[in-house]
Design a protein around this motif. Structure first.
Motif, PDB file in Angstrom:
ATOM      1  N   ASN A  13       0.847  -1.178   0.000  1.00 42.25           N
ATOM      2  CA  ASN A  13       0.000   0.000   0.000  1.00 42.25           C
ATOM      3  C   ASN A  13       0.881   1.225   0.000  1.00 42.25           C
ATOM      4  O   ASN A  13       2.025   1.151   0.426  1.00 42.25           O
ATOM      5  CB  ASN A  13      -0.974   0.001   1.186  1.00 42.25           C
ATOM      6  CG  ASN A  13      -0.274   0.266   2.508  1.00 42.25           C
ATOM      7  OD1 ASN A  13       0.342   1.307   2.707  1.00 42.25           O
ATOM      8  ND2 ASN A  13      -0.353  -0.680   3.415  1.00 42.25           N
ATOM      9  N   PRO A  14       0.443   2.304  -0.472  1.00 42.98           N
ATOM     10  CA  PRO A  14      -0.835   2.505  -1.133  1.00 42.98           C
ATOM     11  C   PRO A  14      -0.762   2.183  -2.621  1.00 42.98           C
ATOM     12  O   PRO A  14       0.320   2.020  -3.176  1.00 42.98           O
ATOM     13  CB  PRO A  14      -1.087   3.999  -0.923  1.00 42.98           C
ATOM     14  CG  PRO A  14       0.276   4.595  -0.949  1.00 42.98           C
ATOM     15  CD  PRO A  14       1.165   3.566  -0.292  1.00 42.98           C
ATOM     16  N   MET A  15      -1.930   2.109  -3.244  1.00 47.24           N
ATOM     17  CA  MET A  15      -2.021   2.023  -4.696  1.00 47.24           C
ATOM     18  C   MET A  15      -1.578   3.386  -5.211  1.00 47.24           C
ATOM     19  O   MET A  15      -2.101   4.405  -4.781  1.00 47.24           O
ATOM     20  CB  MET A  15      -3.462   1.727  -5.110  1.00 47.24           C
ATOM     21  CG  MET A  15      -3.647   1.428  -6.549  1.00 47.24           C
ATOM     22  SD  MET A  15      -3.077  -0.250  -6.834  1.00 47.24           S
ATOM     23  CE  MET A  15      -3.793  -0.584  -8.398  1.00 47.24           C
ATOM     24  N   VAL A  16      -0.575   3.418  -6.092  1.00 49.27           N
ATOM     25  CA  VAL A  16      -0.067   4.716  -6.545  1.00 49.27           C
ATOM     26  C   VAL A  16      -0.555   5.099  -7.938  1.00 49.27           C
ATOM     27  O   VAL A  16      -0.747   6.280  -8.224  1.00 49.27           O
ATOM     28  CB  VAL A  16       1.483   4.802  -6.452  1.00 49.27           C
ATOM     29  CG1 VAL A  16       1.919   4.779  -5.000  1.00 49.27           C
ATOM     30  CG2 VAL A  16       2.166   3.718  -7.231  1.00 49.27           C
ATOM     31  N   ILE A  17      -0.764   4.112  -8.797  1.00 46.39           N
ATOM     32  CA  ILE A  17      -1.332   4.348 -10.130  1.00 46.39           C
ATOM     33  C   ILE A  17      -2.485   3.377 -10.322  1.00 46.39           C
ATOM     34  O   ILE A  17      -2.354   2.188 -10.036  1.00 46.39           O
ATOM     35  CB  ILE A  17      -0.290   4.123 -11.254  1.00 46.39           C
ATOM     36  CG1 ILE A  17       0.903   5.059 -11.120  1.00 46.39           C
ATOM     37  CG2 ILE A  17      -0.952   4.243 -12.641  1.00 46.39           C
ATOM     38  CD1 ILE A  17       0.630   6.517 -11.430  1.00 46.39           C
ATOM     39  N   GLN A  18      -3.606   3.869 -10.795  1.00 41.83           N
ATOM     40  CA  GLN A  18      -4.741   2.998 -11.101  1.00 41.83           C
ATOM     41  C   GLN A  18      -5.367   3.479 -12.392  1.00 41.83           C
ATOM     42  O   GLN A  18      -5.703   4.666 -12.527  1.00 41.83           O
ATOM     43  CB  GLN A  18      -5.757   3.025  -9.963  1.00 41.83           C
ATOM     44  CG  GLN A  18      -6.840   1.981 -10.111  1.00 41.83           C
ATOM     45  CD  GLN A  18      -7.641   1.833  -8.829  1.00 41.83           C
ATOM     46  OE1 GLN A  18      -7.759   2.751  -8.024  1.00 41.83           O
ATOM     47  NE2 GLN A  18      -8.210   0.657  -8.654  1.00 41.83           N
ATOM     48  N   GLY A  19      -5.474   2.578 -13.358  1.00 36.69           N
ATOM     49  CA  GLY A  19      -6.052   2.938 -14.649  1.00 36.69           C
ATOM     50  C   GLY A  19      -5.273   4.022 -15.371  1.00 36.69           C
ATOM     51  O   GLY A  19      -5.843   4.821 -16.093  1.00 36.69           O
ATOM     52  N   GLY A  20      -3.953   4.064 -15.148  1.00 36.72           N
ATOM     53  CA  GLY A  20      -3.093   5.033 -15.824  1.00 36.72           C
ATOM     54  C   GLY A  20      -3.018   6.395 -15.156  1.00 36.72           C
ATOM     55  O   GLY A  20      -2.295   7.277 -15.613  1.00 36.72           O
ATOM     56  N   ASN A  21      -3.750   6.580 -14.046  1.00 31.93           N
ATOM     57  CA  ASN A  21      -3.768   7.863 -13.347  1.00 31.93           C
ATOM     58  C   ASN A  21      -3.205   7.739 -11.939  1.00 31.93           C
ATOM     59  O   ASN A  21      -3.291   6.677 -11.319  1.00 31.93           O
ATOM     60  CB  ASN A  21      -5.197   8.401 -13.266  1.00 31.93           C
ATOM     61  CG  ASN A  21      -5.757   8.690 -14.635  1.00 31.93           C
ATOM     62  OD1 ASN A  21      -5.162   9.435 -15.414  1.00 31.93           O
ATOM     63  ND2 ASN A  21      -6.892   8.083 -14.960  1.00 31.93           N
ATOM     64  N   ILE A  22      -2.654   8.818 -11.433  1.00 33.54           N
ATOM     65  CA  ILE A  22      -2.152   8.819 -10.062  1.00 33.54           C
ATOM     66  C   ILE A  22      -3.327   8.612  -9.112  1.00 33.54           C
ATOM     67  O   ILE A  22      -4.319   9.337  -9.168  1.00 33.54           O
ATOM     68  CB  ILE A  22      -1.396  10.127  -9.752  1.00 33.54           C
ATOM     69  CG1 ILE A  22      -0.109  10.179 -10.591  1.00 33.54           C
ATOM     70  CG2 ILE A  22      -1.086  10.241  -8.264  1.00 33.54           C
ATOM     71  CD1 ILE A  22       0.705  11.443 -10.439  1.00 33.54           C
ATOM     72  N   ALA A  63       4.955   7.694  -7.729  1.00 29.49           N
ATOM     73  CA  ALA A  63       3.731   7.775  -8.533  1.00 29.49           C
ATOM     74  C   ALA A  63       3.961   8.627  -9.777  1.00 29.49           C
ATOM     75  O   ALA A  63       3.534   8.263 -10.878  1.00 29.49           O
ATOM     76  CB  ALA A  63       2.582   8.341  -7.705  1.00 29.49           C
ATOM     77  N   ARG A  64       4.653   9.736  -9.615  1.00 30.85           N
ATOM     78  CA  ARG A  64       4.936  10.612 -10.764  1.00 30.85           C
ATOM     79  C   ARG A  64       5.837   9.925 -11.787  1.00 30.85           C
ATOM     80  O   ARG A  64       5.644  10.088 -12.996  1.00 30.85           O
ATOM     81  CB  ARG A  64       5.538  11.918 -10.286  1.00 30.85           C
ATOM     82  CG  ARG A  64       4.554  12.787  -9.526  1.00 30.85           C
ATOM     83  CD  ARG A  64       5.180  14.126  -9.085  1.00 30.85           C
ATOM     84  NE  ARG A  64       4.341  14.795  -8.132  1.00 30.85           N
ATOM     85  CZ  ARG A  64       4.616  14.926  -6.829  1.00 30.85           C
ATOM     86  NH1 ARG A  64       5.741  14.461  -6.326  1.00 30.85           N
ATOM     87  NH2 ARG A  64       3.765  15.545  -6.034  1.00 30.85           N
ATOM     88  N   ASN A  73      -1.070   0.351 -13.844  1.00 29.97           N
ATOM     89  CA  ASN A  73      -1.328   0.230 -12.414  1.00 29.97           C
ATOM     90  C   ASN A  73      -0.010   0.038 -11.673  1.00 29.97           C
ATOM     91  O   ASN A  73       0.916  -0.588 -12.205  1.00 29.97           O
ATOM     92  CB  ASN A  73      -2.232  -0.978 -12.131  1.00 29.97           C
ATOM     93  CG  ASN A  73      -3.572  -0.855 -12.800  1.00 29.97           C
ATOM     94  OD1 ASN A  73      -4.393  -0.035 -12.418  1.00 29.97           O
ATOM     95  ND2 ASN A  73      -3.803  -1.651 -13.839  1.00 29.97           N
ATOM     96  N   ALA A  74       0.079   0.551 -10.458  1.00 29.54           N
ATOM     97  CA  ALA A  74       1.264   0.355  -9.626  1.00 29.54           C
ATOM     98  C   ALA A  74       0.859   0.412  -8.167  1.00 29.54           C
ATOM     99  O   ALA A  74       0.024   1.231  -7.783  1.00 29.54           O
ATOM    100  CB  ALA A  74       2.314   1.422  -9.920  1.00 29.54           C
TER     101      ALA A  74
END
Length: 107
Positions: A13-22, A63-64, A73-74
């Motif tokens: 955790n945390p999810m840093v990228i989801q669906g290509g977005n921060i 994330a950036r 996703n990351a």
């Protein structure tokens, strides 16, 4: 319909990228995630999954980086002295200290 033969798992955790977005919000991060350190992450860019390391980065910095690389996703994994990357018989990064666990991709 779930795979019931799973022998082990890990979570980050945390999810840093989801669906290509921060996906992470800096104001919601724990103090340990705001410190610039080594950061490990599971990163998915279809159709592949990677284990990645960013060095000298906060979770937001990571994330950036992943956003700039265009990943799908990351998710952040443990960071700091536990961060290490071993590929084909040698360390590519780390370790800062002995590691209590490992994630292994094998054919």
């Amino acid at each position: 319909g779930r795979d019931t033969n799973i022998m082990a798992g890990t979570a980050g955790n945390p999810m840093v990228i989801q669906g290509g977005n921060i996906a992470v919000v800096e104001a919601g991060l724990a103090d340990k995630h705001k410190i610039k350190s080594s950061r490990g992450a599971f990163v998915q860019k279809a159709p592949n999954i990677y284990l990645c390391v960013t060095s000298g980065a906060s979770v937001m910095d990571s994330a950036r980086v992943y956003k700039a690389l265009g990943v799908d996703n990351a998710i952040n994994m443990d960071g700091g002295g536990t961060t290490a990357l071993w590929v084909n018989g040698s360390y590519k990064f780390g370790p800062g200290r002995d590691l209590p666990m490992a994630i292994i991709f094998a054919r």
